[in-house]
Each structure stands twice: as C-alpha cells, then as structure tokens.
Motif scaffolding. Structure first.
Motif, PDB file in Angstrom:
ATOM      1  N   THR A  27      39.124  -2.357  51.800  1.00 60.20           N
ATOM      2  CA  THR A  27      38.165  -3.446  52.486  1.00 60.20           C
ATOM      3  C   THR A  27      37.861  -4.490  51.246  1.00 60.20           C
ATOM      4  OG1 THR A  27      37.268  -1.845  54.030  1.00 60.20           O
ATOM      5  CG2 THR A  27      35.921  -3.776  53.915  1.00 60.20           C
ATOM      6  N   HIS A  33      33.776  -8.408  46.363  1.00 56.27           N
ATOM      7  CA  HIS A  33      33.577  -6.969  46.659  1.00 56.27           C
ATOM      8  C   HIS A  33      34.849  -6.398  47.131  1.00 56.27           C
ATOM      9  CE1 HIS A  33      30.747  -3.914  47.773  1.00 56.27           C
ATOM     10  NE2 HIS A  33      31.550  -3.742  48.782  1.00 56.27           N
ATOM     11  N   THR A  35      36.324  -2.299  48.493  1.00 57.49           N
ATOM     12  CA  THR A  35      36.081  -0.820  48.588  1.00 57.49           C
ATOM     13  C   THR A  35      37.505  -0.172  49.004  1.00 57.49           C
ATOM     14  OG1 THR A  35      33.967  -1.187  49.386  1.00 57.49           O
ATOM     15  CG2 THR A  35      34.957   0.989  49.883  1.00 57.49           C
ATOM     16  N   GLU A  37      38.875   3.476  50.121  1.00 59.94           N
ATOM     17  CA  GLU A  37      38.880   4.767  50.781  1.00 59.94           C
ATOM     18  C   GLU A  37      40.053   5.635  50.753  1.00 59.94           C
ATOM     19  OE1 GLU A  37      36.705   4.746  54.405  1.00 59.94           O
ATOM     20  OE2 GLU A  37      36.196   2.585  54.096  1.00 59.94           O
ATOM     21  N   HIS A  39      40.971   7.410  48.174  1.00 61.97           N
ATOM     22  CA  HIS A  39      41.913   7.397  47.141  1.00 61.97           C
ATOM     23  C   HIS A  39      42.107   8.805  46.274  1.00 61.97           C
ATOM     24  CE1 HIS A  39      38.602   8.490  44.101  1.00 61.97           C
ATOM     25  NE2 HIS A  39      37.708   7.882  45.263  1.00 61.97           N
ATOM     26  N   ILE A  68      33.354  -1.070  38.190  1.00 64.96           N
ATOM     27  CA  ILE A  68      33.248  -0.119  39.348  1.00 64.96           C
ATOM     28  C   ILE A  68      31.939   0.256  39.480  1.00 64.96           C
ATOM     29  CG2 ILE A  68      34.021   2.091  39.975  1.00 64.96           C
ATOM     30  CD1 ILE A  68      36.698   1.798  38.141  1.00 64.96           C
ATOM     31  N   ASN A  69      31.437   0.197  40.581  1.00 66.93           N
ATOM     32  CA  ASN A  69      30.011   0.379  40.851  1.00 66.93           C
ATOM     33  C   ASN A  69      29.825   1.672  41.195  1.00 66.93           C
ATOM     34  OD1 ASN A  69      30.613  -2.934  41.685  1.00 66.93           O
ATOM     35  ND2 ASN A  69      28.258  -2.524  41.141  1.00 66.93           N
ATOM     36  N   SER A  70      30.679   2.279  42.037  1.00 62.82           N
ATOM     37  CA  SER A  70      30.554   3.753  42.173  1.00 62.82           C
ATOM     38  C   SER A  70      31.686   4.316  42.589  1.00 62.82           C
ATOM     39  CB  SER A  70      29.613   3.887  43.803  1.00 62.82           C
ATOM     40  OG  SER A  70      30.362   3.496  44.986  1.00 62.82           O
ATOM     41  N   VAL A  75      35.662   7.427  48.087  1.00 62.16           N
ATOM     42  CA  VAL A  75      35.417   6.061  48.208  1.00 62.16           C
ATOM     43  C   VAL A  75      35.097   5.310  46.581  1.00 62.16           C
ATOM     44  CG1 VAL A  75      33.982   3.893  48.936  1.00 62.16           C
ATOM     45  CG2 VAL A  75      34.421   6.113  50.374  1.00 62.16           C
ATOM     46  N   ILE A  76      35.806   4.327  46.525  1.00 57.32           N
ATOM     47  CA  ILE A  76      35.444   3.359  45.077  1.00 57.32           C
ATOM     48  C   ILE A  76      35.091   2.162  45.480  1.00 57.32           C
ATOM     49  CG2 ILE A  76      36.526   2.559  42.957  1.00 57.32           C
ATOM     50  CD1 ILE A  76      38.580   5.002  42.822  1.00 57.32           C
ATOM     51  N   THR A  77      34.105   1.840  44.969  1.00 58.33           N
ATOM     52  CA  THR A  77      33.433   0.304  45.033  1.00 58.33           C
ATOM     53  C   THR A  77      33.690  -0.523  43.831  1.00 58.33           C
ATOM     54  OG1 THR A  77      32.159   1.204  46.919  1.00 58.33           O
ATOM     55  CG2 THR A  77      31.415  -0.917  45.893  1.00 58.33           C
ATOM     56  N   THR A  79      33.069  -4.691  42.097  1.00 61.25           N
ATOM     57  CA  THR A  79      32.583  -5.818  42.229  1.00 61.25           C
ATOM     58  C   THR A  79      33.171  -6.599  41.064  1.00 61.25           C
ATOM     59  OG1 THR A  79      30.547  -5.414  41.017  1.00 61.25           O
ATOM     60  CG2 THR A  79      30.643  -5.268  43.518  1.00 61.25           C
TER      61      THR A  79
END
Length: 89
Positions: A27, A33, A35, A37, A39, A68-70, A75-77, A79
């Motif tokens: 996404t 941004h 994301t 899912e 992974h 990498i925010n989280s 899930v990897i996020t 920004t």
C-alpha cells in the motif's frame, strides 16, 4: 502457465489471494508512506534503498531519507521520499 489446485479453489470461492496464498500486499500513500503486508523479512536497509523478501520475490523500494517506522511479524511501514517500487523475481 498451469495453476495449482489451491489457486483454482481460491478463485472459485472468490476469496482474496493475498490472504490464503500469503502474497504480499503493498500500500502506497502519496510519495511518502509505504506499507508491506505478508513479508518474509528485510534483506537490505539503507536510507536510499530497502529490499524486503516476500513469497513472490524481492520487493525493492528506492527513494531518499527512508526510515522503517515499524516492523511487525506481518507488516513493515516505511516513510520518506519514495521514488520507485518493484518486485524482482
């Protein structure tokens, strides 16, 4: 290309493939941004390039000042300034 029995059943019952086959779901919101899912872990992490393993190949994200925010099990996020996303098989 020949499809597996599992893929034929999933298509017949009209269920999302990403849920049953563990396909990655990417996404992107704007240019800053992203994301991923489903992974399978991080292969490389630099501010200008992130590579993430998945069931369909390596997901390569190129940009600037990426962070990498989280990182969670599924899930990897990320920004930063995202310039391109590609799947390398």
């Amino acid at each position: 290309m020949k499809r597996s029995l599992k893929e034929n059943i999933i298509e017949a019952i009209d269920f999302p493939k990403d849920a049953l086959l563990n396909f990655p779901k990417i996404t992107i919101i704007g240019k800053s941004h992203l994301t991923v899912e489903n992974h399978r872990g991080i292969v490389e992490y630099l501010p200008e390039r992130v590579r993430i393993n998945s069931t369909v190949g390596i997901i390569r994200i190129v940009g600037e000042n990426m962070v990498i925010n989280s990182i969670m099990t599924e899930v990897i996020t990320i920004t930063g300034e995202i310039k391109s996303v590609e799947i390398v098989v």
